[in-house]
Motif scaffolding. Structure first.
Motif, PDB file in Angstrom:
ATOM      1  N   CYS A   1      36.009  44.041  52.705  1.00  0.00           N
ATOM      2  CA  CYS A   1      35.020  43.293  53.490  1.00  0.00           C
ATOM      3  C   CYS A   1      34.027  44.232  54.161  1.00  0.00           C
TER       4      CYS A   1
ATOM      5  N   ILE B   1      31.579  45.524  51.639  1.00  0.00           N
ATOM      6  CA  ILE B   1      30.546  44.549  51.280  1.00  0.00           C
ATOM      7  C   ILE B   1      29.394  44.584  52.285  1.00  0.00           C
TER       8      ILE B   1
ATOM      9  N   VAL C   1      38.411  40.331  46.404  1.00  0.00           N
ATOM     10  CA  VAL C   1      37.341  40.748  47.313  1.00  0.00           C
ATOM     11  C   VAL C   1      36.984  42.214  47.096  1.00  0.00           C
TER      12      VAL C   1
ATOM     13  N   GLY D   1      36.444  42.798  43.069  1.00  0.00           N
ATOM     14  CA  GLY D   1      35.629  41.820  42.367  1.00  0.00           C
ATOM     15  C   GLY D   1      34.277  41.663  43.026  1.00  0.00           C
ATOM     16  N   VAL D   2      34.285  41.210  44.273  1.00  0.00           N
ATOM     17  CA  VAL D   2      33.030  40.970  44.993  1.00  0.00           C
ATOM     18  C   VAL D   2      32.345  42.269  45.396  1.00  0.00           C
ATOM     19  N   LEU D   3      33.094  43.193  46.015  1.00  0.00           N
ATOM     20  CA  LEU D   3      32.482  44.449  46.477  1.00  0.00           C
ATOM     21  C   LEU D   3      31.785  45.223  45.357  1.00  0.00           C
TER      22      LEU D   3
ATOM     23  N   SER E   1      30.557  44.115  42.645  1.00  0.00           N
ATOM     24  CA  SER E   1      29.417  43.346  42.148  1.00  0.00           C
ATOM     25  C   SER E   1      28.216  43.489  43.089  1.00  0.00           C
ATOM     26  N   VAL E   2      28.476  43.581  44.398  1.00  0.00           N
ATOM     27  CA  VAL E   2      27.384  43.776  45.354  1.00  0.00           C
ATOM     28  C   VAL E   2      26.795  45.179  45.193  1.00  0.00           C
TER      29      VAL E   2
ATOM     30  N   TYR F   1      24.722  44.971  42.145  1.00  0.00           N
ATOM     31  CA  TYR F   1      23.510  44.200  42.417  1.00  0.00           C
ATOM     32  C   TYR F   1      22.471  45.065  43.125  1.00  0.00           C
TER      33      TYR F   1
ATOM     34  N   PHE G   1      26.793  39.633  39.246  1.00  0.00           N
ATOM     35  CA  PHE G   1      27.830  38.766  39.796  1.00  0.00           C
ATOM     36  C   PHE G   1      28.705  38.133  38.717  1.00  0.00           C
TER      37      PHE G   1
ATOM     38  N   PRO H   1      32.662  39.579  39.513  1.00  0.00           N
ATOM     39  CA  PRO H   1      33.728  38.829  40.178  1.00  0.00           C
ATOM     40  C   PRO H   1      34.236  37.648  39.365  1.00  0.00           C
TER      41      PRO H   1
ATOM     42  N   SER I   1      36.535  39.244  36.942  1.00  0.00           N
ATOM     43  CA  SER I   1      37.647  39.802  37.700  1.00  0.00           C
ATOM     44  C   SER I   1      38.628  38.697  38.085  1.00  0.00           C
TER      45      SER I   1
END
Length: 240
Positions: free
Chosen positions: A22, A25, A74, A77-79, A81-82, A85, A106, A109, A112
């Protein structure tokens, strides 16, 4: 008291993984990709030690398994991708195309999540991986801004919208590919049974020593190649 610590310590480490993701991100959206990358690496360390703690303490639970996947979603996957990006935004913007093309980051994620769901339900993956593990994929992505920082002359090659697009698609495909890959868990000290793991660790140590973060893509490639060789030889040795 000891039983409570034994029960909750692995989950606490998993939560540290999630927390690191988190924080990463936030830094990624602030375009501080170096700190974001280090946050991802820290999450990967916690991800390793939560499993290690579970095995040492013999503390396994259904909630621990689900929590681990949610944290990984998170952090890995998300981190990444950011981070990806933001790299797209730093790359040359193609008129009328980039505003849409940049969002391809994106897909990471999305695939993932598919990878993690597949891992949780696929009985074949008790001792091996089928497809590239999400931490390995995330570490590779996180290494890109660090490589740019270390070798500025590579910036033009990495920050290429077409190259980043192809890279993203390849990584998404590897996440869900039906490719058996070795686990890095050592269940015994038998050299012959762990020779490919030892080779991977040896190559990784040498490459990272000389090339630092630039070695990460090569290490991931060697990991895939050694896994393919290992399982190819294993299958050939099985009597038909």
């Amino acid at each position: 008291m000891k039983k409570r610590v034994k029960k909750h310590l692995p989950n606490a480490i998993t939560c540290a993984n999630l927390f690191s993701g988190c924080v990463g991100i936030v830094f990624a959206f602030q375009q501080n990709l170096i700190v974001a990358a280090y946050a991802l690496f820290l999450a990967a360390i916690f991800d390793f030690f939560d499993g290690f703690a579970s095995r040492v303490l013999q503390s396994f639970s259904g909630i621990g398994k689900e929590l681990d996947s949610l944290a990984d979603m998170v952090s890995f996957g998300v981190l990444p991708s950011v981070v990806l990006y933001e790299l797209f935004l730093q790359a040359h913007q193609i008129d009328k195309v980039s505003p849409f093309l940049n969002f391809i980051a994106f897909l990471i994620p999305v695939f993932s999540a598919l990878r993690l769901a597949k891992f949780n339900t696929d009985t074949r993956q008790a001792e091996i991986f089928i497809g590239l593990p999400t931490p390995a994929n995330a570490i590779l992505i996180a290494s890109l801004p660090l490589i740019i920082d270390q070798y500025p002359q590579l910036t033009g090659y990495i920050l290429n919208p077409y190259g980043l697009s192809v890279f993203t698609i390849i990584m998404c495909a590897l996440l869900v590919a039906e490719i058996p890959l070795m686990s890095l868990k050592f269940k015994n000290s038998d050299f012959n049974k762990n020779i490919y793991r030892y080779l991977l660790l040896l190559f990784s140590a040498i490459l990272i020593l000389f090339f630092k973060f630039a070695a990460v893509p090569v290490v991931i490639f060697i990991y895939i190649i050694l896994s393919i060789i290992q399982f190819k030889i294993a299958n050939d040795e099985v009597p038909g």
